[in-house]
Design a protein around this motif. Sequence first.
Motif, PDB file in Angstrom:
ATOM      1  N   SER A 144       0.948  -1.277   0.085  1.00 17.62           N
ATOM      2  CA  SER A 144      -0.028   0.176  -0.013  1.00 17.62           C
ATOM      3  C   SER A 144       0.738   1.255  -0.128  1.00 17.62           C
ATOM      4  O   SER A 144       2.185   1.062  -0.121  1.00 17.62           O
ATOM      5  CB  SER A 144      -0.991  -0.109   1.173  1.00 17.62           C
ATOM      6  OG  SER A 144      -1.965   0.823   0.901  1.00 17.62           O
ATOM      7  N   SER A 145       0.301   2.260   0.134  1.00 15.69           N
ATOM      8  CA  SER A 145       0.890   3.899   0.062  1.00 15.69           C
ATOM      9  C   SER A 145       0.253   4.847   0.685  1.00 15.69           C
ATOM     10  O   SER A 145      -1.050   4.501   0.993  1.00 15.69           O
ATOM     11  CB  SER A 145       1.458   4.130  -1.350  1.00 15.69           C
ATOM     12  OG  SER A 145       0.332   4.413  -2.096  1.00 15.69           O
ATOM     13  N   GLY A 146       0.854   5.672   1.152  1.00 24.12           N
ATOM     14  CA  GLY A 146       0.072   7.006   1.829  1.00 24.12           C
ATOM     15  C   GLY A 146      -0.656   6.524   2.894  1.00 24.12           C
ATOM     16  O   GLY A 146      -0.168   5.899   3.700  1.00 24.12           O
ATOM     17  N   VAL A 147      -1.772   7.182   3.417  1.00 19.72           N
ATOM     18  CA  VAL A 147      -2.445   7.126   4.646  1.00 19.72           C
ATOM     19  C   VAL A 147      -3.060   5.953   4.613  1.00 19.72           C
ATOM     20  O   VAL A 147      -3.430   5.292   5.718  1.00 19.72           O
ATOM     21  CB  VAL A 147      -3.247   8.454   4.576  1.00 19.72           C
ATOM     22  CG1 VAL A 147      -4.532   8.383   3.963  1.00 19.72           C
ATOM     23  CG2 VAL A 147      -3.810   8.247   6.368  1.00 19.72           C
ATOM     24  N   THR A 148      -3.274   5.201   3.383  1.00 21.65           N
ATOM     25  CA  THR A 148      -4.007   4.018   2.987  1.00 21.65           C
ATOM     26  C   THR A 148      -3.188   2.989   3.750  1.00 21.65           C
ATOM     27  O   THR A 148      -3.851   1.880   4.531  1.00 21.65           O
ATOM     28  CB  THR A 148      -4.329   3.608   1.713  1.00 21.65           C
ATOM     29  OG1 THR A 148      -4.888   4.992   1.017  1.00 21.65           O
ATOM     30  CG2 THR A 148      -5.224   2.679   1.582  1.00 21.65           C
ATOM     31  N   ALA A 149      -1.840   3.248   3.852  1.00 18.77           N
ATOM     32  CA  ALA A 149      -1.097   1.978   4.519  1.00 18.77           C
ATOM     33  C   ALA A 149      -1.223   2.073   5.912  1.00 18.77           C
ATOM     34  O   ALA A 149      -1.139   1.277   6.921  1.00 18.77           O
ATOM     35  CB  ALA A 149       0.750   2.177   3.861  1.00 18.77           C
TER      36      ALA A 149
END
Lengths: 190, 580
Positions: free
Chosen positions: B234-239
């Motif tokens: 994942s990446s960003g705040v989703t992670a």
Amino acid sequence: MNRNIVLCGVGGQGILLSAKIIASAAELTGFEVTTHEIHGMAQRGGSVTAQIRYGRNVHSPLILEGQADVLASLEACEALRFGHYLRPGGLAVVSSQRLIPVTVSTGQARYPENLDKRLQQAFPRLILRDFCALASGLGDVRMSNTIMLGALAAELAEITTETWNEAIKLCLKPAFLNSNLAAFQAGAKA
Amino acid sequence: MRQLFSGNEAIARGAWEAGVKTAFGYPGTPSTEILENFARYPDVYAEWSPNEKVALEAAVGASLAGARSFVTMKHVGLNVAADPLMTLSYIGVRAGLLIVVADDPGQHSSQTEQDTRHYARLAKVPIVEPGHAGECREYMIRAFELSEKYCCPVILRTTTCVSHSRFLTDTAERQEHPFPPFAPNPSQYVPLPVWGRKLRVKIEERLDAQVADNAADLAWHREFTRQSDLGIISSGVTALHCLDVFPEATILKLGWSWPFPDDLLRAFAAKVKRLIVIEEGDPILEEHVRALGLEAEGKNVVPRTGELTPARLALVKAALEGQDANLPAPLPSAADLPTRPPILCAGCPHRGIFYALAQFDVVVTGDIGCYSLGVFPPLSRTDVVLCMGGGFTMAHGMTKAGETRPVVGIVGDSTFFHSGITGLLNIVYNRSPATCIVVDNRTTAMTGHQEHPGTGCTLQGEKTASASIEAIARACGVTRIQVVNPYDIAETTRALKEELSAQEPSLIISRAPCILKEKKAIGKPYAIEPQKCKNCRACLKLGCPAIEAADKRTKPTINPQLCTGCSMCAQVCRFDAISS
């Protein structure tokens, strides 16, 4: 253990300042802190929410529905709108103030009747007071938000009264400090 | 010292620490506070440009002249700046140049949901995605190094949740990065085909190097090894949401998210038994993981639209495990609550022009700004909104297609300078009878009162020339121009009647300052005398939030705390029941 707090209300009521004070108090106590605000159209009469998470191991800034320890609302029906964020056994702190949305005034929607009863049914642990009237009594209706903070502070026992006062001092202009410290105290007794 | 910064504040801090000298941008939620905060740091230049294309082109000039620079905009702003971006990838940068773009998954305050990673791939430039304020600051500093290493611009993408969440953030001192003055180098900076073809080849070489570099530079990525054999990329705040929602999964959080770190993805996939790519927006990473020959799930269970909130990820988890998510539903007693949509404020000057427009049978093509809210009942006076500047241009097209009703195009003052002028020029040049209205509230209101070329003040608070909408319109060739006070409903209605019947281009400037920016009431609050009020509800047709009526039997009342004394309700009352 992480703490999750959801604040809600209507644009202009001071929800974001309250979030800042809670975050500041948690930070002063030594916790990791994150806050999240939904305020894109806050000044234009929309619903406003803020979320505060603090503890030792905080990742996401967003609170999962059903996991808030405290739900505090400055408007009566907004508390119901976000009621499902509260965990079983969590505390709801609600101002009985009613703000009529334009959708009601123009006949597109109805403002709910018997709201107090609905709130009591929805929230087994409920502090329901007219923070607006209390604030007016203290000389400034805009202090409803600080009174609300005082009312929820006991639930967050890990934060001391001295720390709350310090946080209020950090977040408010000196001219408003003493009146808001008094408002916080009044909320704690309410 | 650590400070509780929003993502936007941390981006500004990171830029300042990275030695940025110049910054440019156009306001747009959720990006606006980045430049506002940066402008307050010492030893920097920051400006609101008229639009995003101007901002990026100015930043390119600054970079070539040797100043670390960045631009800020929301995702749709990058559409406007896409033209210079594509060629900038060819000619490259000297001092580092970052393009900071804030996406809005879930469309909290946007007309579209766009995934800016597509632009990185289209322009063939790196993109990095911080997940919280601490990373916003850190990635700004590291992305400038990346930009200078490869002499190419780098996109830093945030989302609403990243921009508007606060985290405790480290800070450090500013580091200066002086560059020698600009030296002409036409084969690098002038992409005539003869040189452009050579630059095109260099881009591919640059990308190959970046793929290897990204997989090797582990400081961009974080791996959280935990018990389960489920692996999540994942990446960003989703992670960050994934870390909470999947407490046992092993998670790879990508920071530099295009071009992809292929070797890192392969190595991670080899460590886990079941792999899922969880990305907000389009399946860009997921499709690439599969193209590498790796087996992965993704949008078969992850929602394709909207913000990936923890609740929606809990549903993904439940679907993967074949279980019920057990999420609490909204309370049954919340089912019939009245909605609270954003509305024009009490005392908003736009209310007058929309109320007056409602008296005519016209088609209204609107634009992006507070005045988009004119679409809602009871005003209901906007028929279509497309993009910045589209209010004038669509009106032109409608008249050319033979629309029989008068066509009114509306743009705001900031929008007029952004991209409304060319549309007005076209209306005159190609002889359209459209009626143009600039709703001029002397500020960029929707995003929180930013200065623009018409306000006479810059972002950093300096007095400057104030561009005249009337003079620009006259220079475009408009001969029929009226300036009206929208609080005077009779005057506004008269002006509309005259211009709607004109068979040539006309412009009405509806001018009064934004009531929120003024921060003071226009006059004493008005009140409705119940003895005189016949409950005809004409005042409620203004849609003013200060006028309240709990139900149809109850006569309206005016909330003195909200009323600004604008008097419009008194003007529309036929029984003289409203006075101050």
